[in-house]
Design an enzyme around this catalytic site. Structure first.
Site, PDB file in Angstrom:
ATOM      1  N   LYS A 110     -57.219 -29.765  32.407  1.00  0.00           N
ATOM      2  CA  LYS A 110     -56.559 -28.157  31.271  1.00  0.00           C
ATOM      3  C   LYS A 110     -54.976 -28.657  31.986  1.00  0.00           C
ATOM      4  O   LYS A 110     -54.343 -28.166  30.477  1.00  0.00           O
ATOM      5  CB  LYS A 110     -56.694 -26.968  32.704  1.00  0.00           C
ATOM      6  N   LYS A 189     -68.660 -31.152  23.431  1.00  0.00           N
ATOM      7  CA  LYS A 189     -69.139 -30.086  23.965  1.00  0.00           C
ATOM      8  C   LYS A 189     -68.320 -28.647  23.911  1.00  0.00           C
ATOM      9  O   LYS A 189     -67.412 -28.480  23.212  1.00  0.00           O
ATOM     10  CB  LYS A 189     -68.599 -30.421  25.311  1.00  0.00           C
ATOM     11  N   LYS A 192     -64.387 -22.256  24.399  1.00  0.00           N
ATOM     12  CA  LYS A 192     -63.875 -21.358  24.044  1.00  0.00           C
ATOM     13  C   LYS A 192     -62.617 -22.109  23.799  1.00  0.00           C
ATOM     14  O   LYS A 192     -61.712 -22.535  21.987  1.00  0.00           O
ATOM     15  CB  LYS A 192     -63.100 -20.689  24.819  1.00  0.00           C
TER      16      LYS A 192
HETATM   17  P1  ADP Z   1     -65.248 -22.595  28.185  1.00  0.00           P
HETATM   18  O1  ADP Z   1     -65.504 -24.323  27.902  1.00  0.00           O
HETATM   19  O2  ADP Z   1     -65.522 -21.777  27.158  1.00  0.00           O
HETATM   20  O3  ADP Z   1     -63.961 -21.774  29.009  1.00  0.00           O
HETATM   21  P2  ADP Z   1     -66.029 -21.820  31.163  1.00  0.00           P
HETATM   22  O4  ADP Z   1     -65.370 -23.238  31.563  1.00  0.00           O
HETATM   23  O5  ADP Z   1     -65.401 -20.094  31.153  1.00  0.00           O
HETATM   24  O6  ADP Z   1     -66.767 -22.260  29.539  1.00  0.00           O
HETATM   25  O7  ADP Z   1     -67.546 -21.731  31.595  1.00  0.00           O
HETATM   26  C1  ADP Z   1     -68.868 -20.811  31.869  1.00  0.00           C
HETATM   27  C2  ADP Z   1     -70.031 -21.283  32.580  1.00  0.00           C
HETATM   28  O8  ADP Z   1     -70.039 -22.017  31.556  1.00  0.00           O
HETATM   29  C3  ADP Z   1     -69.875 -22.670  33.346  1.00  0.00           C
HETATM   30  O9  ADP Z   1     -70.904 -22.427  34.207  1.00  0.00           O
HETATM   31  C4  ADP Z   1     -69.461 -23.671  32.379  1.00  0.00           C
HETATM   32  O10 ADP Z   1     -70.250 -24.609  33.108  1.00  0.00           O
HETATM   33  C5  ADP Z   1     -71.232 -23.202  31.725  1.00  0.00           C
HETATM   34  N1  ADP Z   1     -70.589 -24.006  30.180  1.00  0.00           N
HETATM   35  C6  ADP Z   1     -69.323 -23.691  29.436  1.00  0.00           C
HETATM   36  N2  ADP Z   1     -69.814 -24.166  28.458  1.00  0.00           N
HETATM   37  C7  ADP Z   1     -70.980 -24.942  28.502  1.00  0.00           C
HETATM   38  C8  ADP Z   1     -71.682 -25.674  27.532  1.00  0.00           C
HETATM   39  N3  ADP Z   1     -70.813 -26.013  26.221  1.00  0.00           N
HETATM   40  N4  ADP Z   1     -72.472 -26.708  28.162  1.00  0.00           N
HETATM   41  C9  ADP Z   1     -73.317 -25.942  29.142  1.00  0.00           C
HETATM   42  N5  ADP Z   1     -72.848 -25.078  29.701  1.00  0.00           N
HETATM   43  C10 ADP Z   1     -71.471 -24.611  29.626  1.00  0.00           C
END
Ligand code: ADP
Ligand code: TRP
Length: 321
Positions: A110, A189, A192
């Site tokens: 982050k 990956k 957002k």
């Molecule tokens: P982002 O990376 O979009 O900010 P978050 O960190 O808020 O997403 O993730 C919320 C949930 O979704 C977590 O449990 C995270 O591990 C899962 N997650 C997010 N992106 C992925 C991905 N590309 N593949 C699998 N799981 C994901």
């Protein structure tokens, strides 16, 4: 068995969130007593707009209910409706070695992304540990990126148990390897923060455009593609299409003569059909927001009953009561 997971209200939910977290969470409702929450306290470390937080929190509630969370069976609530968790965070902070937090990848990632390093961002895993431990959770379904935080939670629980006597249940992470990292439209990956997401819900035209603009290589249509299994659209198709159909597309691509445009069109159609039922349900829920608020209110009430008991156990152990 108690199952617990949380998701931050930091934007519209995407396929990564769905396959990495929501779908397994919804399936797990059958396997035990599930507690799922909207991690709005956590979102304060990286989202600074109050109105957006309110809107995204409601969005997550609608998404989750539309995707099959059953509030009769599962305790569904907003994290901040259970303020006990912030008190437990303090108790846990005092047994958390600095080094444990300094080693967290997510914090370092982050910072690298330019999020300003507040104390909250640094101590975020302690709040997450409190989330997990305050409900005596056994199993925590999360994506791969959250695995370390569940391990940190175990370490913190062990430290507290060693210092004050057995107080907390040790949780296990549950990672679904096959969908552990859903790729985004750029092959990284899906996240957002990379701006490469395909949302679960949204406007058809915009979503079609997103999928059609997935960048492919410049090999001609007729060229055989021996690496078809690694093609981005094929990988996404495997998530939303019946396995035989995804396999057939992969084979056609491998053989040559199957255009990328056609492949992406197929991907869009399957993706759109996959969420058809959930989309209809979401539209209904949007017209019935009182019901959604009532679900969250009842969820918080139930969650507080459990949280209050565990917090009290920890307070007694630490000599605060
Ligand atoms: P982002 O990376 O979009 O900010 P978050 O960190 O808020 O997403 O993730 C919320 C949930 O979704 C977590 O449990 C995270 O591990 C899962 N997650 C997010 N992106 C992925 C991905 N590309 N593949 C699998 N799981 C994901
Ligand atoms: N940190 C998680 C994420 O960003 C969300 C979260 C907060 C969580 N508390 C939790 C997940 C407890 C599982 C259990 O995705």
């Amino acid at each position: 068995m108690r199952i617990l997971s949380g998701i931050q209200p930091s934007g519209a939910l995407h396929l990564g969130n769905y396959f990495g977290m929501m779908k397994p969470a919804v399936e797990l409702q059958e396997k035990g007593e599930a507690f799922y929450f909207i991690a709005d306290y956590h979102s304060m470390t990286s989202l600074f707009d109050a109105e957006l937080r309110r809107r995204y929190s409601l969005g997550v509630a609608l998404d989750f209910l539309a995707c099959g969370l059953d509030p009769e069976r599962t305790v569904f609530f907003r994290q901040s409706d259970v303020p006990e968790v912030t008190e437990l965070t303090w108790l846990l902070s005092t047994v958390t070695p600095m080094g444990l937090l300094e080693r967290c990848h997510s914090y370092k990632d982050k910072l690298a992304k330019g999020i300003s390093p507040s104390h909250g961002l640094f101590s975020y895993p302690v709040l997450m540990a409190a989330d997990i431990l305050i409900y005596d959770s056994n199993v925590v379904p999360v994506g791969k990126d959250q695995k370390q935080h569940v391990e940190v939670t175990r370490d913190i629980a062990i430290k507290f148990n060693e210092r004050y006597g057995r107080t907390f249940v040790l949780p296990e992470p549950l990672i679904r390897e096959e969908t552990a990292a859903v790729p985004g439209v750029d092959g990284q990956k899906m996240s957002k923060s990379y701006g490469n997401t395909i949302e679960i819900f949204g406007e058809e035209k915009a979503l079609r455009k997103k999928i059609m603009s997935i960048v492919m290589d410049s090999r001609p249509v007729e060229a055989p593609k021996p690496d078809a299994d690694r093609n981005l659209a094929v990988r996404l198709l495997k998530l939303v299409a019946p396995p035989e159909e995804a396999k057939e597309c992969e084979e056609r691509l491998r053989a040559g003569g199957f255009g990328y445009g056609e492949l992406k069109k197929k991907l869009f159609e399957h993706y759109w059909a996959y969420f058809e039922k959930a989309r209809r349900r979401r539209t209904e829920l949007e017209k019935n927001l009182d019901y959604v608020q009532e679900v969250l209110r009842k969820g918080a009430q139930r969650a507080r009953e459990v949280a209050g008991k565990v917090l009290s156990r920890a307070r007694r152990a630490a000599g605060l009561e």
